[in-house]
Scaffold this active site. Structure first.
Site, PDB file in Angstrom:
ATOM      1  N   TYR A 326     -43.805  38.856 -56.267  1.00 21.19           N
ATOM      2  CA  TYR A 326     -43.189  39.444 -55.068  1.00 21.19           C
ATOM      3  C   TYR A 326     -43.585  40.910 -54.973  1.00 21.19           C
ATOM      4  O   TYR A 326     -43.400  41.674 -55.927  1.00 21.19           O
ATOM      5  CB  TYR A 326     -41.676  39.282 -55.152  1.00 21.19           C
ATOM      6  CG  TYR A 326     -40.887  39.845 -53.988  1.00 21.19           C
ATOM      7  CD1 TYR A 326     -41.452  39.990 -52.717  1.00 21.19           C
ATOM      8  CD2 TYR A 326     -39.560  40.222 -54.136  1.00 21.19           C
ATOM      9  CE1 TYR A 326     -40.727  40.495 -51.663  1.00 21.19           C
ATOM     10  CE2 TYR A 326     -38.822  40.725 -53.081  1.00 21.19           C
ATOM     11  CZ  TYR A 326     -39.407  40.859 -51.847  1.00 21.19           C
ATOM     12  OH  TYR A 326     -38.678  41.365 -50.802  1.00 21.19           O
ATOM     13  N   CYS A 327     -44.122  41.321 -53.818  1.00 17.64           N
ATOM     14  CA  CYS A 327     -44.468  42.716 -53.544  1.00 17.64           C
ATOM     15  C   CYS A 327     -45.436  43.234 -54.609  1.00 17.64           C
ATOM     16  O   CYS A 327     -46.472  42.644 -54.858  1.00 17.64           O
ATOM     17  CB  CYS A 327     -43.190  43.547 -53.446  1.00 17.64           C
ATOM     18  SG  CYS A 327     -43.442  45.268 -52.970  1.00 17.64           S
ATOM     19  N   LEU A 328     -45.089  44.316 -55.273  1.00 12.31           N
ATOM     20  CA  LEU A 328     -45.934  44.878 -56.318  1.00 12.31           C
ATOM     21  C   LEU A 328     -46.140  43.895 -57.461  1.00 12.31           C
ATOM     22  O   LEU A 328     -47.198  43.879 -58.109  1.00 12.31           O
ATOM     23  CB  LEU A 328     -45.305  46.175 -56.835  1.00 12.31           C
ATOM     24  CG  LEU A 328     -46.036  46.977 -57.903  1.00 12.31           C
ATOM     25  CD1 LEU A 328     -47.461  47.263 -57.491  1.00 12.31           C
ATOM     26  CD2 LEU A 328     -45.292  48.272 -58.172  1.00 12.31           C
ATOM     27  N   PHE A 354     -45.478  36.654 -52.493  1.00 17.12           N
ATOM     28  CA  PHE A 354     -44.490  36.971 -51.475  1.00 17.12           C
ATOM     29  C   PHE A 354     -44.722  38.403 -51.008  1.00 17.12           C
ATOM     30  O   PHE A 354     -44.518  39.354 -51.772  1.00 17.12           O
ATOM     31  CB  PHE A 354     -43.064  36.877 -52.021  1.00 17.12           C
ATOM     32  CG  PHE A 354     -42.626  35.514 -52.464  1.00 17.12           C
ATOM     33  CD1 PHE A 354     -43.259  34.377 -52.007  1.00 17.12           C
ATOM     34  CD2 PHE A 354     -41.553  35.373 -53.327  1.00 17.12           C
ATOM     35  CE1 PHE A 354     -42.839  33.116 -52.409  1.00 17.12           C
ATOM     36  CE2 PHE A 354     -41.115  34.125 -53.738  1.00 17.12           C
ATOM     37  CZ  PHE A 354     -41.766  32.988 -53.282  1.00 17.12           C
TER      38      PHE A 354
END
Length: 589
Positions: A326-328, A354
Site C-alpha cells: 500500500y502506497c510507499l 494499492f
C-alpha cells in the site's frame, strides 16, 4: 596524477583524510545547521524554491505583453460583470440570483443557501471571480517551467483561500445566523475547542476519542510471530474451516501506522481477507527515532519485506506467498519483487499494489514540495533531528487539501463551535509516525527527483534492477481523486512490467478509496485485465471505454486473489507468538 587537494591538506596540516559519502560530508555541517534553522522558521518549506518560482513567473510575465493585455481585459470584464451582478442583487434583495461563477464541484464553502442572500452572494461571487483571474494570471505564460508554474499557482491559491469570506465570522452568513440563534454560544464553544486543541498540541498527546488501538481499531485477533529492529510481523487467526494454501503478506506504508488496513471490524481489510479464507500476515513498522537515522531504503527492503517473506514461508511451509503493498509499501514491494526476479527468488506468487507509484515522473501535487532546493532543506532538518517529524509531513498534506483539512475544520470547530466528529480513519490519521533521515533522503532523491526505479538506474546490492523482470501476475489499484499517487501515475505499471496486469480504478481518494468494504454505499470501480501480448491503451481511452461497476472493489480483488491460489487446506495451527496482535510497535509515539 596530482593528489587530491584534501590529501595535500591532510599532509600539511596533520588532519586525517577520509573519503566522504554525500550524506555524511562533514564539511557541509555548517551549511546544514543554517538551512535547518531556516527550515524551522518556515515550517519545512524552502523560501528559495518559492522565490525561484516567483522570479520565473514574474519575469516571464513581464516579457509577455500579450498576456498582460489579456489579463487586463479579463480583469476589466470581470469587474464590470461583478458590478452588474452586485447592482442587480441589491435591487432584488430576497430573491436568488443566477451566479456569475459556479464553485467547482469539490468546493463546498458556499453551498449553504444563506450564501445566496445579499450581500453575501456579492461577496462570494467577487471572491470566485478573483480566484478565476489569478488562476489565469499564473498559468499559460510562455517560458515558465511547469514546476514553477505549479508552485506559483498553488501558492496563489493558498493565499486566496486564506482570504475567503467563508473564513471570517463577519462575512459568513452561516456563522452569523448561528451566533444569533445561540446568542453567541458558538464562539464560547469554539474558544473551548481551540483551548483543548492547544493543550493537546502542547502536551504532544493524541486527542481523546472513542477509537482505541487494540480495542476498537487494529482489533482483528492474531499473534506477533516475528520481530526485528524494524518490524513486527502479525499473523491473523483463521476464522474459516479451510484456508487457501498460499498465504498473503500485506506491506503497509511506514509513513503512518499499519492499521489503516485493519480499522474498525466493519471496514478492516485484514478481517475481510481472513473471513474469505486467506492466511493473512501484516507488517507493523517501528516508529523510528534519532537512533534509526541511518536506516536505508535497502534496510526497509531486507529487514522489512525479505525477513517477513522468510518468516512466513517458514511458519506456513508454503513455497510462495501473495504480496500486497500500500502506497510507499507498494513501491518498496515493487523494488523487492524486481530484486527477487533478478536473483532467481521465486517466493512471490503474485503482487498487488494499492495506490502505489513506481514511476514518479508525474507524482501529483506532492511534487510541489519536491525539488533540489526543497530536498536540501529537508535533508538539513532531518540531518539535525535524525528523522522527519510527523508534523512536518502533516503540514504538507494539509496544504494540499487546505479547504477540507484546515479552513473547513476552522469554520466548524472554532467559529461554529461544533464538536469534532472523529471517525476511525481520522483517528488513524492522528496517529502519526516519523521517517528516518537516510531512508527518506534516498527516497526523495532516487525516486522522486531522479525517477531511478522507472528508468532502470535503481541499484540493489550494487546491481541495477528492472521492473520488467517481474513475471508474476500484478493487480494494481488506483483511486480517482488521489492527490498522493494520481491514478494516471499508478496506471504506468502497464508500461514498466512485462506480465499480466489487472488494473482497477475505484472512486474515492488515497485512503478512503482503498478502505472500501462491501458495506460502503455509493462506490464504483472499473477493472480490466491486460496481457503482455495485448496492445497498450492510454489511460484516458481506458477510463472512457472500461465499464463502471457499482459497489466495492474488494470482492473483485479477493476473487482474483483466490484464483491465484485455488487449493484450500485445513488452517495451520497458530503459533504461541511473542504477543497478541496488534503488537508493541504500533503503540510507539
Amino acid at each position: 596524477m596530482l593528489p587530491h587537494p584534501e590529501r595535500l591538506a591532510s599532509g600539511w596540516l596533520g588532519i586525517p583524510y577520509r573519503e566522504h559519502h554525500p550524506l555524511d560530508d562533514g564539511t557541509k555541517d555548517l551549511d546544514r545547521i543554517l538551512m535547518a534553522a531556516v527550515g524551522r522558521l518556515t515550517g519545512g518549506i524552502s523560501p528559495i524554491a518559492l522565490w525561484m518560482a516567483y522570479i520565473d513567473w514574474v519575469t516571464h510575465l513581464q516579457l509577455s505583453p500579450s498576456k498582460q493585455h489579456e489579463l487586463l481585459i479579463d480583469g476589466w470584464q470581470k469587474m464590470a460583470k461583478w458590478q452588474g451582478y452586485a447592482y442587480d442583487a441589491m435591487r432584488h434583495t430576497g430573491t436568488t440570483m443566477e451566479p456569475c461563477v459556479a464553485p467547482l464541484p469539490q468546493d463546498k464553502r458556499f453551498a449553504d443557501p444563506a450564501w445566496q442572500q445579499w450581500p453575501f452572494n456579492v461577496m462570494y461571487q467577487g471572491f470566485l471571480m478573483s480566484q478565476q483571474w489569478w488562476h489565469r494570471a499564473t498559468t499559460g505564460i510562455s517560458g515558465v517551467s511547469k514546476h514553477h508554474e505549479d508552485v506559483v499557482t498553488f501558492t496563489a491559491r493558498q493565499l486566496l483561500d486564506m482570504l475567503s469570506p467563508s473564513n471570517f465570522a463577519s462575512k459568513n452568513p452561516v456563522v452569523i445566523n448561528e451566533a444569533i440563534r445561540s446568542q453567541g454560544q458558538n464562539f464560547i464553544r469554539g474558544a473551548a475547542n481551540a483551548a483543548s486543541d492547544w493543550l493537546h498540541d502542547l502536551a504532544s498527546k493524541p486527542h481523546d476519542h472513542a477509537f482505541k488501538v487494540g480495542e476498537t481499531l487494529a482489533a482483528t485477533p492474531g499473534k506477533v510471530i516475528f520481530r526485528n529492529r524494524l518490524i513486527e510481523l502479525i499473523q491473523y487467526a483463521p476464522t474459516s474451516s479451510t484456508v487457501h494454501t498460499t498465504p498473503v503478506l500485506i506491506v503497509p506504508a511506514w509513513i503512518m501506522k499499519f492499521y489503516i488496513l485493519d480499522l474498525s471490524p466493519h471496514n478492516s481489510l485484514a478481517r475481510y481477507l481472513v473471513e474469505q479464507g486467506h492466511s493473512v500476515f501484516m507488517i507493523s513498522w517501528k516508529n523510528p527515532d534519532a537512533v534509526d537515522r541511518d536506516l536505508t531504503m535497502d534496510d526497509y527492503r531486507t529487514l522489512g519485506i525479505m525477513d517477513a517473506v522468510e518468516a512466513i514461508c517458514k511458519a506456513t511451509q508454503s513455497p510462495a506467498l501473495h504480496a500486497v503493498g500500500y502506497c510507499l509499501g507498494g513501491t518498496l514491494l515493487s523494488i523487492a519483487a524486481a530484486t527477487m526476479a533478478r536473483d532467481g527468488d521465486h517466493r512471490l506468487a503474485s503482487m498487488t499494489l494499492f495506490a502505489s507509484q513506481v514511476d514518479f515522473k508525474e507524482p501529483g501535487e506532492l511534487s510541489l514540495f519536491i525539488d533540489e532546493s526543497q530536498v536540501a532543506l529537508l535533508e538539513a532538518l532531518m540531518w539535525e533531528q535524525g528523522y522527519l517529524d510527523s508534523r512536518q509531513m502533516a503540514g504538507a498534506f494539509q496544504m494540499l487539501r487546505s479547504n477540507d483539512l484546515i479552513w473547513s475544520r476552522r469554520l466548524n470547530h472554532y467559529l461554529l463551535g461544533l464538536p469534532e466528529k472523529v471517525t476511525d480513519l481520522m483517528a488513524w490519521n492522528m496517529d502519526t509516525t516519523r521517517m528516518p533521515y537516510r531512508m527518506h533522503i534516498q527516497y526523495l532523491r532516487d525516486l522522486f527527483l531522479h525517477n531511478d526505479l522507472a528508468e532502470g538506474r535503481y541499484s540493489v546490492n550494487g546491481q541495477p534492477i528492472a521492473l520488467s523482470d517481474i513475471r508474476v501476475p500484478v493487480f494494481s489499484v488506483g483511486t480517482i481523486t488521489d492527490h498522493v499517487a494520481p491514478w494516471r501515475s499508478t496506471y504506468k505499471i502497464h508500461l514498466l512490467t512485462d506480465t499480466e496486469v489487472t488494473y482497477c480504478l475505484t472512486s474515492g481518494g488515497h485512503n478512503a478509496g482503498v478502505v472500501s468494504p462491501p458495506s460502503h454505499p455509493n462506490r464504483q470501480y472499473q477493472i480490466s485485465r491486460h496481457m503482455p501480448t495485448d496492445p497498450y491503451i492510454n489511460p484516458e481511452d481506458w477510463h472512457r471505454t472500461t465499464p463502471s461497476q457499482e459497489g466495492s472493489w474488494w470482492p473483485a480483488w479477493e476473487s482474483w486473489l483466490s484464483s491465484q491460489s485455488p487449493k484450500r487446506q485445513t488452517p495451520p495451527s497458530m503459533p504461541p507468538g511473542m504477543c497478541d496482535a496488534p503488537g508493541t510497535y504500533v503503540f510507539q509515539r
